[in-house]
Scaffold this motif. Structure first.
Motif, PDB file in Angstrom:
ATOM      1  N   LEU A 283      22.567  42.551  41.010  1.00 29.74           N
ATOM      2  CA  LEU A 283      23.686  43.654  41.443  1.00 29.74           C
ATOM      3  C   LEU A 283      23.170  44.807  40.500  1.00 29.74           C
ATOM      4  CD1 LEU A 283      26.716  41.617  41.378  1.00 29.74           C
ATOM      5  CD2 LEU A 283      25.793  42.564  43.399  1.00 29.74           C
ATOM      6  N   GLN A 284      21.819  45.088  39.914  1.00 32.52           N
ATOM      7  CA  GLN A 284      21.580  46.051  39.094  1.00 32.52           C
ATOM      8  C   GLN A 284      21.375  47.393  40.050  1.00 32.52           C
ATOM      9  OE1 GLN A 284      18.458  45.451  36.485  1.00 32.52           O
ATOM     10  NE2 GLN A 284      19.443  43.707  35.616  1.00 32.52           N
ATOM     11  N   GLY A 285      21.102  47.383  41.419  1.00 35.03           N
ATOM     12  CA  GLY A 285      21.021  48.440  42.199  1.00 35.03           C
ATOM     13  C   GLY A 285      19.976  49.203  41.676  1.00 35.03           C
ATOM     14  N   ARG A 286      18.712  48.820  41.397  1.00 34.77           N
ATOM     15  CA  ARG A 286      17.398  49.354  40.985  1.00 34.77           C
ATOM     16  C   ARG A 286      16.873  50.205  42.111  1.00 34.77           C
ATOM     17  NH1 ARG A 286      19.158  49.724  36.021  1.00 34.77           N
ATOM     18  NH2 ARG A 286      18.777  47.908  34.811  1.00 34.77           N
TER      19      ARG A 286
ATOM     20  N   GLU B 262      36.693  35.917  33.849  1.00 38.77           N
ATOM     21  CA  GLU B 262      36.681  34.755  34.919  1.00 38.77           C
ATOM     22  C   GLU B 262      36.396  35.338  36.387  1.00 38.77           C
ATOM     23  OE1 GLU B 262      40.678  33.550  34.309  1.00 38.77           O
ATOM     24  OE2 GLU B 262      40.341  32.638  32.332  1.00 38.77           O
ATOM     25  N   GLN B 263      36.785  36.535  36.783  1.00 43.37           N
ATOM     26  CA  GLN B 263      36.569  36.920  38.149  1.00 43.37           C
ATOM     27  C   GLN B 263      35.052  36.929  38.214  1.00 43.37           C
ATOM     28  OE1 GLN B 263      39.415  40.273  37.860  1.00 43.37           O
ATOM     29  NE2 GLN B 263      39.009  40.096  39.908  1.00 43.37           N
ATOM     30  N   LEU B 264      34.262  37.365  37.239  1.00 47.02           N
ATOM     31  CA  LEU B 264      32.662  37.799  37.402  1.00 47.02           C
ATOM     32  C   LEU B 264      32.071  36.592  37.287  1.00 47.02           C
ATOM     33  CD1 LEU B 264      32.833  40.959  35.348  1.00 47.02           C
ATOM     34  CD2 LEU B 264      32.308  40.843  37.805  1.00 47.02           C
ATOM     35  N   ASN B 265      32.523  35.179  36.867  1.00 48.73           N
ATOM     36  CA  ASN B 265      31.966  34.194  36.539  1.00 48.73           C
ATOM     37  C   ASN B 265      31.240  33.371  37.609  1.00 48.73           C
ATOM     38  OD1 ASN B 265      31.162  32.019  34.723  1.00 48.73           O
ATOM     39  ND2 ASN B 265      32.689  30.756  35.264  1.00 48.73           N
ATOM     40  N   GLY B 266      29.773  33.364  37.283  1.00 54.82           N
ATOM     41  CA  GLY B 266      28.926  32.846  38.475  1.00 54.82           C
ATOM     42  C   GLY B 266      28.447  33.895  39.324  1.00 54.82           C
ATOM     43  N   ARG B 267      28.745  35.146  39.223  1.00 61.27           N
ATOM     44  CA  ARG B 267      27.835  36.197  39.773  1.00 61.27           C
ATOM     45  C   ARG B 267      26.680  36.529  38.985  1.00 61.27           C
ATOM     46  NH1 ARG B 267      31.994  39.082  43.271  1.00 61.27           N
ATOM     47  NH2 ARG B 267      33.816  37.631  43.112  1.00 61.27           N
TER      48      ARG B 267
ATOM     49  N   GLY C  46      38.211  50.012  32.104  1.00 56.76           N
ATOM     50  CA  GLY C  46      39.350  49.983  32.013  1.00 56.76           C
ATOM     51  C   GLY C  46      40.200  50.618  33.175  1.00 56.76           C
ATOM     52  N   ARG C  47      39.816  51.615  33.794  1.00 58.09           N
ATOM     53  CA  ARG C  47      40.204  51.956  35.163  1.00 58.09           C
ATOM     54  C   ARG C  47      39.834  51.097  36.165  1.00 58.09           C
ATOM     55  NH1 ARG C  47      38.892  58.658  35.271  1.00 58.09           N
ATOM     56  NH2 ARG C  47      40.009  59.354  33.559  1.00 58.09           N
ATOM     57  N   LEU C  48      38.624  50.566  36.097  1.00 59.42           N
ATOM     58  CA  LEU C  48      38.375  49.671  37.321  1.00 59.42           C
ATOM     59  C   LEU C  48      39.308  48.213  37.384  1.00 59.42           C
ATOM     60  CD1 LEU C  48      36.201  48.658  39.642  1.00 59.42           C
ATOM     61  CD2 LEU C  48      35.001  47.916  37.938  1.00 59.42           C
ATOM     62  N   ALA C  49      39.388  47.811  36.273  1.00 60.35           N
ATOM     63  CA  ALA C  49      40.207  46.668  36.094  1.00 60.35           C
ATOM     64  C   ALA C  49      41.923  46.929  36.083  1.00 60.35           C
ATOM     65  CB  ALA C  49      39.909  46.041  34.835  1.00 60.35           C
ATOM     66  N   ASP C  50      42.217  48.211  36.153  1.00 62.24           N
ATOM     67  CA  ASP C  50      43.759  48.566  35.859  1.00 62.24           C
ATOM     68  C   ASP C  50      44.304  48.188  34.648  1.00 62.24           C
ATOM     69  OD1 ASP C  50      45.576  50.042  37.126  1.00 62.24           O
ATOM     70  OD2 ASP C  50      46.422  48.299  38.160  1.00 62.24           O
ATOM     71  N   TRP C  51      43.634  48.452  33.580  1.00 66.86           N
ATOM     72  CA  TRP C  51      44.223  48.236  32.328  1.00 66.86           C
ATOM     73  C   TRP C  51      45.147  49.258  31.818  1.00 66.86           C
ATOM     74  CZ3 TRP C  51      38.866  46.354  30.019  1.00 66.86           C
ATOM     75  CH2 TRP C  51      38.536  45.133  30.449  1.00 66.86           C
ATOM     76  N   THR C  52      46.393  48.814  31.383  1.00 71.63           N
ATOM     77  CA  THR C  52      47.245  49.958  31.012  1.00 71.63           C
ATOM     78  C   THR C  52      48.032  49.161  29.611  1.00 71.63           C
ATOM     79  OG1 THR C  52      47.869  50.735  33.091  1.00 71.63           O
ATOM     80  CG2 THR C  52      49.193  51.406  31.482  1.00 71.63           C
ATOM     81  N   PRO C  53      48.015  50.197  28.528  1.00 67.68           N
ATOM     82  CA  PRO C  53      47.174  51.451  28.471  1.00 67.68           C
ATOM     83  C   PRO C  53      45.687  51.299  28.569  1.00 67.68           C
ATOM     84  CG  PRO C  53      47.893  50.575  26.287  1.00 67.68           C
ATOM     85  CD  PRO C  53      48.456  49.677  27.186  1.00 67.68           C
TER      86      PRO C  53
ATOM     87  N   VAL D  53      29.610  45.881  37.832  1.00 67.78           N
ATOM     88  CA  VAL D  53      30.708  45.192  37.894  1.00 67.78           C
ATOM     89  C   VAL D  53      31.459  45.562  39.260  1.00 67.78           C
ATOM     90  CG1 VAL D  53      32.914  44.820  36.639  1.00 67.78           C
ATOM     91  CG2 VAL D  53      31.088  45.021  35.422  1.00 67.78           C
ATOM     92  N   ARG D  54      31.624  46.869  39.486  1.00 67.84           N
ATOM     93  CA  ARG D  54      32.270  47.324  40.736  1.00 67.84           C
ATOM     94  C   ARG D  54      31.571  46.697  41.996  1.00 67.84           C
ATOM     95  NH1 ARG D  54      31.640  52.402  39.920  1.00 67.84           N
ATOM     96  NH2 ARG D  54      33.661  52.693  38.908  1.00 67.84           N
ATOM     97  N   ARG D  55      30.205  46.841  41.985  1.00 69.83           N
ATOM     98  CA  ARG D  55      29.362  46.000  43.098  1.00 69.83           C
ATOM     99  C   ARG D  55      29.898  44.549  43.162  1.00 69.83           C
ATOM    100  NH1 ARG D  55      25.480  49.796  41.920  1.00 69.83           N
ATOM    101  NH2 ARG D  55      24.590  48.391  40.534  1.00 69.83           N
ATOM    102  N   ALA D  56      29.903  43.734  42.094  1.00 71.13           N
ATOM    103  CA  ALA D  56      30.313  42.558  42.150  1.00 71.13           C
ATOM    104  C   ALA D  56      31.796  42.225  42.572  1.00 71.13           C
ATOM    105  CB  ALA D  56      30.020  41.748  40.619  1.00 71.13           C
ATOM    106  N   LEU D  57      32.676  42.996  42.016  1.00 70.23           N
ATOM    107  CA  LEU D  57      33.789  42.779  42.662  1.00 70.23           C
ATOM    108  C   LEU D  57      34.376  43.196  44.179  1.00 70.23           C
ATOM    109  CD1 LEU D  57      36.043  44.169  39.533  1.00 70.23           C
ATOM    110  CD2 LEU D  57      35.421  41.910  39.810  1.00 70.23           C
ATOM    111  N   SER D  58      33.387  44.074  44.570  1.00 70.68           N
ATOM    112  CA  SER D  58      33.847  44.330  45.830  1.00 70.68           C
ATOM    113  C   SER D  58      33.027  43.441  47.012  1.00 70.68           C
ATOM    114  CB  SER D  58      33.333  45.961  46.221  1.00 70.68           C
ATOM    115  OG  SER D  58      31.842  45.870  45.962  1.00 70.68           O
TER     116      SER D  58
END
Length: 558
Positions: free
Chosen positions: A278-281, A268-273, A244-251, A553-558
């Motif tokens: 991106l697991q970062g193992r 929708e933003q993550l679709n196709g990724r 929620g913090r990452l996506a800036d959801w309020t509340p 998710v953070r790595r995918a969005l960045s």
């Protein structure tokens, strides 16, 4: 019902108070969640309510704590027993009888309740906590999670007006944790019970809280507010809040259900990724073999050149203990650099498998090998350089009077350079003084010290039994980093855990056990995504996409 009036607690020999400025009220019939990083004094605050602080622990309590009008400075724990029920982090320290049914009845016997009342309440509690099948079992034969449910039940039977719970779900599987929390919620809503609870597994409990008291740092006064208000500023928070913090959801959403309703745009933003990419193992190894083939003994796969070497394994392993079949026909291979999460409900056989791999339990049938040796036939001084186990109860490994002495002994036993163990402790738990006695550490701190003791010998195979009990999210993150580094160096790691978020963050492979048998074995994403009980919060929120962690998710969005 519970009132703190400018409370501070200073233990003998300490330069500064462990907690200070504690000034808030817990109304009757509310569940207040006490949160904060490890070592900030949550257990001290809880102990001040039950009278254990300072009557049992020593030290100086300033200010005033009252429970149902009784001042805990002038009322010892036994004089509060009819009002306050307490379950600490270590359930074994609570037990005074041998069997489950006797333990549930003991508290009522001490209060002099009538036999017919005792019988009725025992039956109610057995049903509430799913313990009916265990009523005649010896407590010593139960799993850690089963013991924790018995400990909770033993304080429920006297029907206290106040419950003090310290990490009540830490050793419970997800389904059992939900059952226990549902019982607690019923007690609050239907019977007006007042509950003050400390818990690091916030993803399990935050939605049940009426208020949250945040202890942000050692000695800092608590911050009190609604769950949404406190989670917005808390340094510790569950994955649903992190997303929620990452996506800036309020509340901020506090439940998977609320987050799913808000997540359409994020999906929708993550679709196709590709989540897997991106697991970062921390290590890479061959997971292309299907589970059934991967679990065959090494000799049947020796002609497959792409198969990694076997570091440890079991073939047709069966273990029977006290006429109970704990494991049945287990086939397992562990390869260098591999991190495996053993999961399953309490009593499924996870700890038994780890104890067999480290030689503490002799197989009833089948074979076990670790580094070419048979564990239960190998001298301890040789086995310690092949495999190390961090048990559920870290005190089993700790016997010295100070942290420094434990580290010195660990260096000597492992033949390591002086200071090796202490460096590991400092990496995992900064700011722990050398002269601290291990019993004065929190449960999470003791667990971390035990881990450092085991890692000092740098065993190729590391086994961990519930390694995140008592750890906050920051300490868990440091643990994940350390274990990833070890896997990257070629160490194999097998951890028994109910922490689905840890498995999602760390494990390459998940093995599900039920009734002592393997029911699923495969890559983490495949196993946990298909399991409603063992799926992490991010997976549930973003399904059908196969995301496991906020970091992905953070790595995918960045």
């Amino acid at each position: 019902m519970i009132r703190f009036e400018n409370v501070s607690v200073t233990y003998d020999g300490a330069a500064e108070p462990t907690v200070q400025g504690v000034d808030f009220e817990v109304p009757e019939g509310e569940l207040v969640l006490l949160v904060g990083p490890s070592g900030v004094g949550k257990s001290t605050v809880l102990g001040a309510v039950s009278g254990l602080v300072p009557h049992f622990t020593g030290g100086t309590l300033r200010g005033r704590v009252t429970v149902a009008g009784r001042d805990t400075r002038t009322h010892k724990p036994r004089e509060l027993a009819d009002v306050v029920g307490t379950v600490g982090q270590d359930p074994l320290s609570h037990f005074v009888t041998d069997t489950v049914e006797d333990e549930l009845a003991y508290g009522m016997e001490s209060l002099g309740l009538a036999p017919d009342v005792m019988r009725r309440r025992v039956e109610e509690t057995l049903d509430l906590l799913g313990l009916a099948d265990l009523r005649d079992r010896s407590i010593s034969t139960l799993s850690g999670g089963q013991q924790q449910r018995v400990a909770i039940g033993s304080v429920l039977t006297p029907h206290p007006g106040v419950l003090i719970l310290d990490e009540p779900t830490s050793a419970l599987d997800p389904a059992a944790a939900e059952e226990v929390l549902a019982v607690l919620q019923r007690l609050v809503h239907d019977l007006g019970t007042t509950i003050l609870m400390a818990e690091h597994r916030l993803e399990r409990v935050v939605q049940y809280a009426d208020q949250i008291a945040l202890l942000p740092s050692p000695g800092a006064p608590p911050v009190l507010g609604t769950p949404a208000e406190v989670m917005a500023v808390s340094p510790v928070y569950p994955p649903v809040v992190g997303l929620g913090r990452l996506a800036d959801w309020t509340p901020l959403p506090l439940t998977v259900r609320d987050a799913r309703r808000r997540a359409t745009g994020l999906r929708e933003q993550l679709n196709g990724r590709d989540p897997i990419a991106l697991q970062g193992r921390g290590a890479v190894f061959d997971l292309r073999l299907p589970p059934r083939e991967r679990d065959q003994p090494q000799r049947t796969r020796s002609r497959q050149q792409s198969t990694p070497p076997e570091l440890a394994g079991a073939h047709a392993l069966t273990v029977t203990r006290d006429h109970i079949r704990a494991l049945h026909h287990i086939n397992l291979t562990v390869t260098p650099g591999e991190t495996i999460a053993l999961m399953g409900r309490n009593g499924a056989g996870k700890s038994t498998l780890l104890n067999t791999l480290v030689g503490l339990i002799k197989p009833s049938a089948g074979e076990v090998n670790v580094g070419g040796a048979v564990p239960h036939r190998t001298p301890p001084q040789d086995l310690v350089r092949r495999v190390g186990l961090v048990p559920q109860e870290p005190r089993d490994l700790l016997y010295a009077d100070t942290v420094a002495a434990e580290c010195t002994a660990a260096d000597t036993d492992a033949g390591a350079e002086p200071g090796t163990c202490r460096a590991l402790v400092s990496e995992l738990l900064p700011d722990i003084p050398d002269d601290t006695h291990p019993r004065d550490l929190s449960e999470g701190q003791r667990l971390t010290l035990a881990l450092a003791v085991v890692l000092t010998a740098r065993p190729p195979l590391l086994l961990l039994d519930e390694p995140t009990r008592g750890l906050d999210y920051a300490a868990k993150s440091r643990l994940v980093t350390l274990l990833r580094d070890l896997a990257a160096e070629g160490h194999a790691i097998v951890l028994a855990t109910h922490d689905v978020e840890l498995a999602a963050e760390l494990a390459h492979r998940v093995i599900l056990l039920a009734e002592g048998e393997v029911i699923a074995d495969g890559p983490t994403a495949e196993v946990v995504v298909s399991s409603p009980s063992f799926a992490p919060q991010v997976t549930k929120i973003l399904a059908p996409q196969q995301w496991l962690t906020v970091a992905q998710v953070r790595r995918a969005l960045s």
